[in-house]
Write a protein that holds these residues in place. Structure first.
Motif, PDB file in Angstrom:
ATOM      1  N   ARG A 117       0.845  -1.199   0.000  1.00 11.39           N
ATOM      2  CA  ARG A 117       0.000   0.000   0.000  1.00 11.39           C
ATOM      3  C   ARG A 117       0.881   1.249   0.000  1.00 11.39           C
ATOM      4  O   ARG A 117       0.652   2.196  -0.749  1.00 11.39           O
ATOM      5  N   SER A 118       1.911   1.249   0.810  1.00  7.31           N
ATOM      6  CA  SER A 118       2.803   2.399   0.936  1.00  7.31           C
ATOM      7  C   SER A 118       3.540   2.698  -0.371  1.00  7.31           C
ATOM      8  O   SER A 118       3.715   3.852  -0.737  1.00  7.31           O
ATOM      9  N   LEU A 119       3.958   1.645  -1.088  1.00  7.06           N
ATOM     10  CA  LEU A 119       4.760   1.830  -2.289  1.00  7.06           C
ATOM     11  C   LEU A 119       3.940   2.125  -3.536  1.00  7.06           C
ATOM     12  O   LEU A 119       4.376   2.875  -4.408  1.00  7.06           O
ATOM     13  N   LEU A 120       2.746   1.541  -3.632  1.00  9.45           N
ATOM     14  CA  LEU A 120       2.029   1.578  -4.900  1.00  9.45           C
ATOM     15  C   LEU A 120       0.641   2.208  -4.879  1.00  9.45           C
ATOM     16  O   LEU A 120       0.087   2.485  -5.941  1.00  9.45           O
ATOM     17  N   PHE A 121       0.071   2.418  -3.710  1.00  7.87           N
ATOM     18  CA  PHE A 121      -1.317   2.858  -3.646  1.00  7.87           C
ATOM     19  C   PHE A 121      -1.478   4.124  -2.810  1.00  7.87           C
ATOM     20  O   PHE A 121      -0.687   4.383  -1.912  1.00  7.87           O
ATOM     21  N   HIS A 122      -2.514   4.842  -3.083  1.00  9.53           N
ATOM     22  CA  HIS A 122      -2.887   5.991  -2.267  1.00  9.53           C
ATOM     23  C   HIS A 122      -3.372   5.457  -0.922  1.00  9.53           C
ATOM     24  O   HIS A 122      -3.995   4.381  -0.858  1.00  9.53           O
ATOM     25  N   PRO A 123      -3.113   6.148   0.179  1.00  6.15           N
ATOM     26  CA  PRO A 123      -3.530   5.649   1.500  1.00  6.15           C
ATOM     27  C   PRO A 123      -5.028   5.340   1.612  1.00  6.15           C
ATOM     28  O   PRO A 123      -5.418   4.455   2.364  1.00  6.15           O
ATOM     29  N   SER A 124      -5.858   6.021   0.843  1.00  6.29           N
ATOM     30  CA  SER A 124      -7.293   5.757   0.939  1.00  6.29           C
ATOM     31  C   SER A 124      -7.798   4.735  -0.083  1.00  6.29           C
ATOM     32  O   SER A 124      -9.005   4.531  -0.203  1.00  6.29           O
ATOM     33  N   SER A 125      -6.890   4.091  -0.800  1.00  8.28           N
ATOM     34  CA  SER A 125      -7.312   3.071  -1.762  1.00  8.28           C
ATOM     35  C   SER A 125      -8.063   1.955  -1.051  1.00  8.28           C
ATOM     36  O   SER A 125      -7.729   1.576   0.072  1.00  8.28           O
ATOM     37  N   ASP A 126      -9.051   1.421  -1.737  1.00  8.40           N
ATOM     38  CA  ASP A 126      -9.875   0.350  -1.201  1.00  8.40           C
ATOM     39  C   ASP A 126      -9.023  -0.891  -0.909  1.00  8.40           C
ATOM     40  O   ASP A 126      -8.173  -1.275  -1.722  1.00  8.40           O
ATOM     41  N   ASP A 127      -9.243  -1.511   0.252  1.00 10.45           N
ATOM     42  CA  ASP A 127      -8.500  -2.718   0.625  1.00 10.45           C
ATOM     43  C   ASP A 127      -8.641  -3.821  -0.414  1.00 10.45           C
ATOM     44  O   ASP A 127      -7.709  -4.586  -0.647  1.00 10.45           O
ATOM     45  N   GLN A 128      -9.814  -3.916  -1.028  1.00  3.83           N
ATOM     46  CA  GLN A 128     -10.038  -4.966  -2.031  1.00  3.83           C
ATOM     47  C   GLN A 128      -9.130  -4.769  -3.248  1.00  3.83           C
ATOM     48  O   GLN A 128      -8.670  -5.732  -3.845  1.00  3.83           O
TER      49      GLN A 128
END
Length: 142
Positions: A117-128
């Motif tokens: 999540r930290s490297l590739l996604f925005h912090p609010s990205s959906d867990d799914q």
């Protein structure tokens, strides 16, 4: 396709459904470029080359050798490489990057949901979305 444009999707060697997974860490950008140029030569009606991430770099280099009519780059790796971005990411997770470097395994970077999540996604990205990525993630060439 329906719009009258020819298209082809290429799984670079060692990626997706193509052969070469065992040799993945011994293949370089030049071999990927050769693969794409070979496909473009085999299908001369392909006019547009689309590349994403590392495929963007490969597409830029292949276009310089085969001159398609157009080139579309999506979140492309820059032609000068990913060193700066890699260093930024390594500062965030030094032990994970050290382990990835020692094992020559990019997949090592994406074992932990938190690191991924930290490297590739925005912090609010959906867990799914993160879970889906982790389920589909495969080894990448070094």
């Amino acid at each position: 396709g329906a719009s009258g444009h020819s298209s082809a999707a290429i799984d670079l060697r060692g990626h997706g459904q193509s052969a070469g997974k065992a040799e993945l860490q011994n293949v370089g950008i030049d071999e990927y470029v050769q693969d794409v140029v070979h496909v473009l030569q085999a299908f001369p009606t392909i006019e547009t080359l689309v590349g994403h991430s590392m495929g963007g770099l490969v597409s830029q280099l292949a276009a310089s050798r085969s001159a398609p009519s157009s080139l579309v780059l999506i979140a492309s790796s820059p032609v000068n490489g990913m060193r700066e971005d890699g260093l930024r990411m390594a500062r965030k997770h030094p032990w994970t990057f050290l382990r990835a470097g020692l094992t020559k395994s990019f997949r090592t970077l994406y074992k932990s949901r938190r690191v991924t999540r930290s490297l590739l996604f925005h912090p609010s990205s959906d867990d799914q979305l993160v879970t889906s990525f982790l389920n589909d993630c495969q080894e990448e060439s070094w």
